[in-house]
Design an enzyme around this catalytic site. Structure first.
Site, PDB file in Angstrom:
ATOM      1  N   ARG A  51      39.819 -59.673  40.862  1.00  0.00           N
ATOM      2  CA  ARG A  51      38.850 -59.347  39.791  1.00  0.00           C
ATOM      3  C   ARG A  51      38.746 -57.841  39.577  1.00  0.00           C
ATOM      4  O   ARG A  51      38.551 -57.378  38.450  1.00  0.00           O
ATOM      5  CB  ARG A  51      37.464 -59.893  40.151  1.00  0.00           C
ATOM      6  CG  ARG A  51      37.306 -61.372  39.885  1.00  0.00           C
ATOM      7  CD  ARG A  51      35.848 -61.764  40.035  1.00  0.00           C
ATOM      8  NE  ARG A  51      35.636 -63.118  39.573  1.00  0.00           N
ATOM      9  CZ  ARG A  51      35.534 -63.454  38.301  1.00  0.00           C
ATOM     10  NH1 ARG A  51      35.596 -62.539  37.364  1.00  0.00           N
ATOM     11  NH2 ARG A  51      35.362 -64.717  37.959  1.00  0.00           N
ATOM     12  N   GLU A 194      59.216 -53.838  46.402  1.00  0.00           N
ATOM     13  CA  GLU A 194      58.954 -55.250  46.712  1.00  0.00           C
ATOM     14  C   GLU A 194      57.956 -55.328  47.861  1.00  0.00           C
ATOM     15  O   GLU A 194      57.757 -54.353  48.594  1.00  0.00           O
ATOM     16  CB  GLU A 194      60.259 -55.943  47.118  1.00  0.00           C
ATOM     17  CG  GLU A 194      61.274 -56.043  46.002  1.00  0.00           C
ATOM     18  CD  GLU A 194      60.724 -56.777  44.786  1.00  0.00           C
ATOM     19  OE1 GLU A 194      60.363 -57.952  44.892  1.00  0.00           O
ATOM     20  OE2 GLU A 194      60.640 -56.153  43.716  1.00  0.00           O
ATOM     21  N   LYS A 209      69.230 -59.534  41.230  1.00  0.00           N
ATOM     22  CA  LYS A 209      69.298 -59.319  39.775  1.00  0.00           C
ATOM     23  C   LYS A 209      70.748 -59.445  39.285  1.00  0.00           C
ATOM     24  O   LYS A 209      71.000 -60.019  38.212  1.00  0.00           O
ATOM     25  CB  LYS A 209      68.736 -57.933  39.440  1.00  0.00           C
ATOM     26  CG  LYS A 209      67.241 -57.827  39.727  1.00  0.00           C
ATOM     27  CD  LYS A 209      66.789 -56.380  39.746  1.00  0.00           C
ATOM     28  CE  LYS A 209      65.295 -56.271  39.954  1.00  0.00           C
ATOM     29  NZ  LYS A 209      64.876 -54.905  40.316  1.00  0.00           N
TER      30      LYS A 209
HETATM   31  P1  NDP Z   1      51.982 -57.865  44.181  1.00  0.00           P
HETATM   32  O1  NDP Z   1      52.099 -57.913  45.650  1.00  0.00           O
HETATM   33  O2  NDP Z   1      51.395 -56.657  43.562  1.00  0.00           O
HETATM   34  O3  NDP Z   1      51.098 -59.117  43.687  1.00  0.00           O
HETATM   35  C1  NDP Z   1      51.294 -60.399  44.182  1.00  0.00           C
HETATM   36  C2  NDP Z   1      50.161 -61.290  43.710  1.00  0.00           C
HETATM   37  O4  NDP Z   1      50.450 -62.616  44.124  1.00  0.00           O
HETATM   38  C3  NDP Z   1      48.801 -60.919  44.294  1.00  0.00           C
HETATM   39  O5  NDP Z   1      47.805 -61.131  43.356  1.00  0.00           O
HETATM   40  C4  NDP Z   1      48.678 -61.900  45.472  1.00  0.00           C
HETATM   41  O6  NDP Z   1      47.343 -62.259  45.722  1.00  0.00           O
HETATM   42  C5  NDP Z   1      49.390 -63.116  44.928  1.00  0.00           C
HETATM   43  N1  NDP Z   1      49.938 -63.915  46.022  1.00  0.00           N
HETATM   44  C6  NDP Z   1      50.958 -63.584  46.829  1.00  0.00           C
HETATM   45  N2  NDP Z   1      51.170 -64.577  47.724  1.00  0.00           N
HETATM   46  C7  NDP Z   1      50.245 -65.526  47.470  1.00  0.00           C
HETATM   47  C8  NDP Z   1      49.932 -66.788  48.067  1.00  0.00           C
HETATM   48  N3  NDP Z   1      50.622 -67.237  49.108  1.00  0.00           N
HETATM   49  N4  NDP Z   1      48.911 -67.504  47.546  1.00  0.00           N
HETATM   50  C9  NDP Z   1      48.214 -67.039  46.507  1.00  0.00           C
HETATM   51  N5  NDP Z   1      48.470 -65.852  45.892  1.00  0.00           N
HETATM   52  C10 NDP Z   1      49.461 -65.113  46.391  1.00  0.00           C
HETATM   53  O7  NDP Z   1      53.425 -58.175  43.594  1.00  0.00           O
HETATM   54  P2  NDP Z   1      54.029 -57.702  42.194  1.00  0.00           P
HETATM   55  O8  NDP Z   1      53.055 -57.936  41.115  1.00  0.00           O
HETATM   56  O9  NDP Z   1      54.617 -56.339  42.359  1.00  0.00           O
HETATM   57  O10 NDP Z   1      55.287 -58.685  42.056  1.00  0.00           O
HETATM   58  C11 NDP Z   1      55.138 -60.009  41.612  1.00  0.00           C
HETATM   59  C12 NDP Z   1      56.501 -60.571  41.252  1.00  0.00           C
HETATM   60  O11 NDP Z   1      57.070 -59.785  40.216  1.00  0.00           O
HETATM   61  C13 NDP Z   1      57.531 -60.552  42.406  1.00  0.00           C
HETATM   62  O12 NDP Z   1      58.364 -61.660  42.283  1.00  0.00           O
HETATM   63  C14 NDP Z   1      58.314 -59.267  42.120  1.00  0.00           C
HETATM   64  O13 NDP Z   1      59.616 -59.327  42.659  1.00  0.00           O
HETATM   65  C15 NDP Z   1      58.355 -59.303  40.617  1.00  0.00           C
HETATM   66  N6  NDP Z   1      58.574 -58.018  39.964  1.00  0.00           N
HETATM   67  C16 NDP Z   1      57.823 -56.922  40.305  1.00  0.00           C
HETATM   68  C17 NDP Z   1      58.012 -55.744  39.656  1.00  0.00           C
HETATM   69  C18 NDP Z   1      57.224 -54.520  39.989  1.00  0.00           C
HETATM   70  O14 NDP Z   1      57.511 -53.471  39.435  1.00  0.00           O
HETATM   71  N7  NDP Z   1      56.244 -54.592  40.856  1.00  0.00           N
HETATM   72  C19 NDP Z   1      58.999 -55.613  38.574  1.00  0.00           C
HETATM   73  C20 NDP Z   1      59.721 -56.841  38.273  1.00  0.00           C
HETATM   74  C21 NDP Z   1      59.498 -57.993  38.954  1.00  0.00           C
HETATM   75  P3  NDP Z   1      46.533 -61.626  46.950  1.00  0.00           P
HETATM   76  O15 NDP Z   1      46.503 -60.160  46.669  1.00  0.00           O
HETATM   77  O16 NDP Z   1      45.228 -62.290  46.853  1.00  0.00           O
HETATM   78  O17 NDP Z   1      47.322 -61.953  48.168  1.00  0.00           O
HETATM   79  N1  HSE Z   2      61.211 -53.550  43.427  1.00  0.00           N
HETATM   80  C1  HSE Z   2      61.849 -53.635  42.184  1.00  0.00           C
HETATM   81  C2  HSE Z   2      62.502 -52.324  41.837  1.00  0.00           C
HETATM   82  C3  HSE Z   2      60.864 -54.031  41.124  1.00  0.00           C
HETATM   83  O1  HSE Z   2      62.195 -51.316  42.484  1.00  0.00           O
HETATM   84  O2  HSE Z   2      63.324 -52.280  40.938  1.00  0.00           O
HETATM   85  C4  HSE Z   2      61.487 -54.332  39.785  1.00  0.00           C
HETATM   86  O3  HSE Z   2      62.237 -55.489  39.826  1.00  0.00           O
END
Ligand code: NDP
Ligand code: HSE
Length: 441
Positions: A51, A194, A209
């Site tokens: 939130r 990641e 990728k």
């Molecule tokens: P974050 O760690 O920032 O966010 C992950 C989210 O998922 C959090 O809200 C977390 O909740 C929730 N979550 C994780 N595990 C669980 C679980 N077991 N049950 C419930 N909720 C869960 O990750 P990102 O946003 O960076 O990445 C998300 C996806 O996007 C990944 O697959 C990543 O590879 C992909 N991605 C990321 C990019 C980036 O630049 N960051 C770019 C392109 C793709 P909580 O905090 O409550 O645990």
């Molecule tokens: N961890 C990834 C990167 C996020 O650094 O490119 C985007 O896929």
């Protein structure tokens, strides 16, 4: 018309970015999609943290919960957006959403590279869409380009900087001499890395990728387990500097090439001529070069990671799915660009079969005949030298650095040459081998 209802699994860097963009550009997005797109529910572990990840005006009206399965079972949700990452719970939820007849948008390249064949087959059976623009190269619309814009072409090769974190690290090391660990910590803070950053620096993320890009380019199944990967952790400042002196930059590239006997699928640090645009793509920026037989070379560049660049790609998918909801499943663009019953079984080539140019750095005793011995070994294996540089020994030192650039050779021959060179009594330590790509045709 009733708004499209989205269920967001995950509200971290990407999930919160998606909610913010949907709220900020709601009017523009609605005009493009033909319907309003609203986030109805969010599933996370820590509700209070989620939130707080977006302004009150954005989260207002969204139901936050921690029951992920209830969310994908909610009959009022039209599209499930999987943004949690990982390959266990994410796989379970995606397959369940598909079985429930819901369309899925995901940014999860690890999931698609390792379980994509199963996921797309399930989606095909159920007549739903699984879209994944954000899974490769963040905000760059490279999936759309390969799946739609380049369909006239027989794709010959793709080479790309497809991991923002490692490009950010290499840039900071080269430009500022920054320490590896410090820059990695910065990339984590900026939301680029990641959850497990060894995926970024070890080349796994880029290989995930690349696996997806190769499937789209060549009409082959996802075969991440056959990708060759090498990360940036063992790169040294001296190799970065020597490459620079020879007119090259070192980039972590994902490279996939169609060869007569199969497909090359490899991720590794690569010397690229400094004059190429891709060599000058710095920081978190990504770039992908695609060589097609009809169009020639095209280049796509943009921010490869981070909250809003990635959200840009996720929202584009949400609009695409919204537009296509009423289209007959038979007439939608195939998930992986080729019709699923027309996939090719071209094998992925082992790294020993790869052909490219090489940078070799060796440390030799400064004695007559050393150079002649090295060049003889290379010549006997039909490895032709493109350039050679011998550094002055440091004062009082008897050992010099020799750098050799080769023309295109087979990896197996180069490895044999390295073994023989390392066995010479005049050579100290191991030979450093890096691959070099001219990316000219
Ligand atoms: P974050 O760690 O920032 O966010 C992950 C989210 O998922 C959090 O809200 C977390 O909740 C929730 N979550 C994780 N595990 C669980 C679980 N077991 N049950 C419930 N909720 C869960 O990750 P990102 O946003 O960076 O990445 C998300 C996806 O996007 C990944 O697959 C990543 O590879 C992909 N991605 C990321 C990019 C980036 O630049 N960051 C770019 C392109 C793709 P909580 O905090 O409550 O645990
Ligand atoms: N961890 C990834 C990167 C996020 O650094 O490119 C985007 O896929």
């Amino acid at each position: 018309m009733k708004p499209i209802q989205i269920g967001l699994l995950g509200f971290g860097t990407v999930g919160s970015g998606v909610a913010k963009v949907l709220a900020r550009n709601a009017e523009e997005i609605g005009r493009r999609a033909g319907r309003a797109i609203e986030v109805k529910r969010v599933g996370v572990r820590n509700i209070a943290k989620a939130r707080a990840a977006a302004p009150a005006a954005v989260v207002e009206g969204i139901a936050f919960g921690d029951n992920m399965h209830a969310l994908v079972d909610d009959p009022d949700i039209d599209i499930i957006c999987e943004l949690i990452g990982g390959t266990t719970l994410a796989l379970d939820l995606v397959l369940r959403a598909i079985e429930n007849g819901k369309h899925v948008v995901t940014a999860n390249k690890a999931l698609l590279a390792t379980h994509g064949n199963e996921i797309f087959a399930a989606a095909q059976r159920r007549g739903v869409m699984v879209t994944f623009e954000a899974a490769v190269a963040g905000g760059i619309p490279i999936i759309k380009a390969l799946r739609e814009g380049l369909t006239a072409n027989r794709i010959e090769w793709i080479a790309g900087i497809i991991n923002g974190t490692s490009n950010f690290i290499l840039t900071e090391m080269r430009e500022k001499g920054a320490a590896f660990g410090d820059v990695l910590a910065q990339a984590q803070k900026l939301g680029y890395a990641e959850a497990d950053p060894t995926f970024d620096i070890g080349g796994h993320d880029a290989a995930h990728k690349l696996t997806i890009l190769a499937a789209l380019a060549f009409g082959i199944p996802m075969q991440f387990d056959k990708a060759y990967l090498e990360g940036i952790a063992t790169l040294t400042q001296e190799d970065i500097a020597y490459a620079e002196q020879l007119g090259y930059r070192i980039k972590l590239l994902g490279i996939t090439k169609r060869k007569p006997n199969g497909i090359e699928l490899r991720v590794h640090p690569t010397l690229v001529p400094a004059k190429r645009i891709i060599a000058n793509v710095e920081g978190v920026m990504n770039a992908v070069v695609v060589q097609g037989d009809v169009v020639g070379q095209t280049l796509y560049s943009g921010r490869g990671a981070g909250s809003e660049p990635t959200a840009s790609a996720v929202v584009a998918d949400l609009v695409d799915v919204t537009r296509l909801l009423t289209a007959d499943p038979e007439h939608r663009v195939p998930h992986l660009a080729f019709q699923p019953d027309r996939l090719s079984d071209l094998p992925i080539l082992p790294i020993e079969e790869v052909e490219t140019s090489y940078y070799l750095r060796l440390r030799a005793h400064d004695r007559p005949g050393v150079m002649a011995d090295i060049t003889r070994i290379l010549a006997d294996l039909s490895i032709s030298i493109d350039a050679m540089m011998q550094k002055e020994p440091d004062e009082g030192e008897q050992i010099v650095d020799i750098i050799i650039l080769t023309h295109v050779a087979k990896e197996r021959s180069v490895d044999t040459a390295i073994q023989l060179i390392e066995g010479m009594p005049t050579i100290a330590g191991n030979v450093t081998k890096l691959r070099l790509e001219n990316l000219d045709k």
